[in-house]
Design a protein around this motif. Structure first.
Motif, mmCIF file in Angstrom:
data_model
loop_
_atom_site.group_PDB
_atom_site.id
_atom_site.type_symbol
_atom_site.label_atom_id
_atom_site.label_comp_id
_atom_site.label_asym_id
_atom_site.label_seq_id
_atom_site.Cartn_x
_atom_site.Cartn_y
_atom_site.Cartn_z
ATOM 1 N N UNK A 28 -3.378 -3.041 -6.775
ATOM 2 C CA UNK A 28 -2.467 -3.534 -5.741
ATOM 3 C C UNK A 28 -2.153 -5.017 -5.943
ATOM 4 N N UNK A 29 -3.144 -5.767 -6.404
ATOM 5 C CA UNK A 29 -2.980 -7.228 -6.541
ATOM 6 C C UNK A 29 -2.256 -7.613 -7.830
ATOM 7 N N UNK A 30 -2.652 -7.038 -8.967
ATOM 8 C CA UNK A 30 -2.149 -7.494 -10.263
ATOM 9 C C UNK A 30 -1.149 -6.536 -10.916
ATOM 10 N N UNK A 31 -0.933 -5.387 -10.314
ATOM 11 C CA UNK A 31 -0.005 -4.419 -10.893
ATOM 12 C C UNK A 31 -0.730 -3.141 -11.258
ATOM 13 N N UNK A 32 -0.248 -2.017 -10.716
ATOM 14 C CA UNK A 32 -0.951 -0.750 -10.920
ATOM 15 C C UNK A 32 -0.894 -0.289 -12.364
ATOM 16 N N UNK A 71 2.603 2.503 2.750
ATOM 17 C CA UNK A 71 2.785 2.579 1.302
ATOM 18 C C UNK A 71 2.108 1.441 0.560
ATOM 19 N N UNK A 72 2.069 0.245 1.166
ATOM 20 C CA UNK A 72 1.493 -0.895 0.461
ATOM 21 C C UNK A 72 -0.014 -0.763 0.262
ATOM 22 N N UNK A 73 -0.635 0.173 0.988
ATOM 23 C CA UNK A 73 -2.070 0.405 0.818
ATOM 24 C C UNK A 73 -2.345 1.646 -0.016
ATOM 25 N N UNK A 74 -1.373 2.061 -0.841
ATOM 26 C CA UNK A 74 -1.526 3.284 -1.631
ATOM 27 C C UNK A 74 -2.735 3.195 -2.564
ATOM 28 N N UNK A 75 -2.919 2.025 -3.196
ATOM 29 C CA UNK A 75 -4.044 1.879 -4.114
ATOM 30 C C UNK A 75 -5.379 2.010 -3.407
#
Length: 464
Positions: free
Chosen positions: A79-83, A391-395
């Motif tokens: 989520x932070x650096x790119x999935x 959606x932003x918490x998908x990871x």
């Protein structure tokens, strides 16, 4: 396509859509493959490396331990650096650890390599599902998840077959070395075709304290269960309890928690994960005990034992995506209730597996019914977990559900041998193992039935 504009724009029928699913399936498929393929090889590994039952449990559980402990951190990193970026790093890490597994000269090195392998899986597993959730338009997500579950489930189910083939016709070390070319293909597809997505609101700092405490909790509890009765077991339980308390305190106080505890305020999210714990505990234990039962008691070779599980593969291949479509049409409550209950019935039919086993009457019916229930349940469960959070918490959501699933299998494989009286070298004793197998299967059926009942009581369809 940048990380922000790339979110929620991909359609399933496009080249990019197919590539996203392919990369996710290849990556997560490797981790699921290694979660099951080792079961078939355990008997041979034990003989070749002169391993005890406890060491065989750790060869299985070392992988699950680091995966379950670190998967939330892996989701946060994505989520932070790119999935996609974290997914690719995890795939490379997983491949290197697999190489070390394949070269291990003794049980201790193999256990250490399996722990490292699980850490790599913790990076790539949440990214595989989060890439789908973040990239696809909303109306295509359920179908994409169904395809991911179906194709990825095949990797998990085909593991015993592939493991048996490699053990019988090559060497058990190839069950790990085969990951190297698979990882290379996965990296190429991901780098060339998969759009990058991330959460622009993800915390700037990462919760490494939480990751450490989660590892101490699961590690201490697993050690205590495997080494039950030993002098260090009470100390391990104490460490686990202190780590659990410390974890909750850390997550509540941290301004950058690995697991925002607020997401559990959603009843559906909490209930779906509780059901996951029960069902995947049973799933992991059934596969662990069945494959050993077929080899130790029924006299099957490694390849025969692996081929015996093909009905699950066929069910997942043909029906898992249909389970996702059904869940989208009628809601998740019925599939998530009926699926585990059907799996429980299939488990009980496997009680007939003994020294005089007939595959057509004692193995095939039970595994087919088990596979039907699994195919019905998995995609609706996954979609329900992801739909319960923004959606932003998908990871994070993907990481939580994967962690719960792995923790269920981890604890079941650690606890059930002790619960049914199986210790020491008894995994190679047909009489002792046969008696333990029957008790273990009944316990698994009860866990599955409880999972179905929990879904019926707690899961509600959207709009209800």
């Amino acid at each position: 396509m940048d990380a922000v504009s790339g979110s929620s724009e991909v359609r399933l029928g496009t080249l990019t859509g197919r590539a996203v699913v392919a990369a996710a399936v290849l990556g997560s498929g490797m981790t699921m493959l290694d979660g099951t393929v080792v079961n078939v090889a355990l008997h041979t590994i034990g003989e070749d490396l002169d391993a005890s039952l406890a060491q065989l449990q750790w060869i299985t559980n070392g992988y699950l331990l680091s995966l379950a402990s670190l998967i939330l951190l892996g989701g946060s990193l994505g989520d932070r650096y790119g999935r996609r970026r974290v997914f690719v790093i995890g795939t490379v890490w997983f491949a290197l650890a697999s190489l070390l597994c394949g070269l291990a000269p003794n049980p201790t090195v193999l256990i250490a390599a399996r722990i490292l392998q699980g850490a790599g899986a913790a990076l790539l597993t949440p990214g595989s599902l989060a890439m789908i959730q973040g990239a696809f338009v909303r109306e295509d997500r359920a179908k994409a998840i169904g395809a991911w579950v179906g194709l990825g489930g095949i990797a998990s189910a085909v593991g015993p077959f592939l493991g048996g083939f490699l053990v019988e016709y090559a060497d058990w070390r190839w069950i790990f070395l085969i990951n190297l070319p698979l990882a290379a293909v996965t990296v190429v597809v991901a780098v060339r075709f998969v759009p990058e997505t991330l959460d622009p609101n993800a915390p700037r700092r990462l919760d490494f304290t939480g990751a450490l405490l989660a590892t101490l909790f699961l590690g201490g509890l697993t050690y205590a269960l495997i080494e039950w009765g030993g002098a260090a077991a009470p100390w391990a339980i104490g460490v686990a309890l202190l780590a659990a308390v410390g974890y909750v305190v850390d997550e509540r106080r941290s301004d950058h928690p690995m697991l925002p505890l607020g997401i559990f305020a959603d009843r559906t999210f909490s209930a779906a994960n509780a059901m996951t714990l029960l069902v995947y505990a049973a799933l992991g234990a059934v596969l662990f005990f069945l494959v050993l039962q077929l080899q130790t008691v029924s006299g099957y070779g490694a390849l025969q034992a692996g081929m015996a599980t093909l009905p699950i593969t066929v069910c997942m291949l043909l029906l898992a995506s249909k389970g996702g479509e059904l869940g989208s049409r009628i809601g998740p409550r019925i599939p998530m209730t009926v699926g585990p209950i059907v799996m429980a019935g299939g488990s009980l039919l496997l009680l007939g597996v003994d020294e005089d086993v007939s595959y057509w009457t004692d193995v095939l019916p039970g595994l087919t019914i088990f596979g039907l229930g699994l195919a019905l349940m998995v995609a609706p469960l996954t979609a329900t977990v992801l739909a319960a959070v923004p959606d932003e918490h998908a990871g994070i959501a993907s990481g939580v559900n994967n962690a719960v699933a792995r923790a269920g299998s981890l604890l079941a494989v650690a606890a059930l041998p002790v619960a049914v009286g199986l210790t020491g070298e008894q995994y190679a004793d047909p009489v002792a193992f046969d008696a333990a197998y029957g008790s273990a299967v009944v316990i698994c059926a009860v866990l599955l039935a409880l999972g179905g009942l929990l879904s019926w009581v707690t899961i509600r369809n959207p709009g209800v």
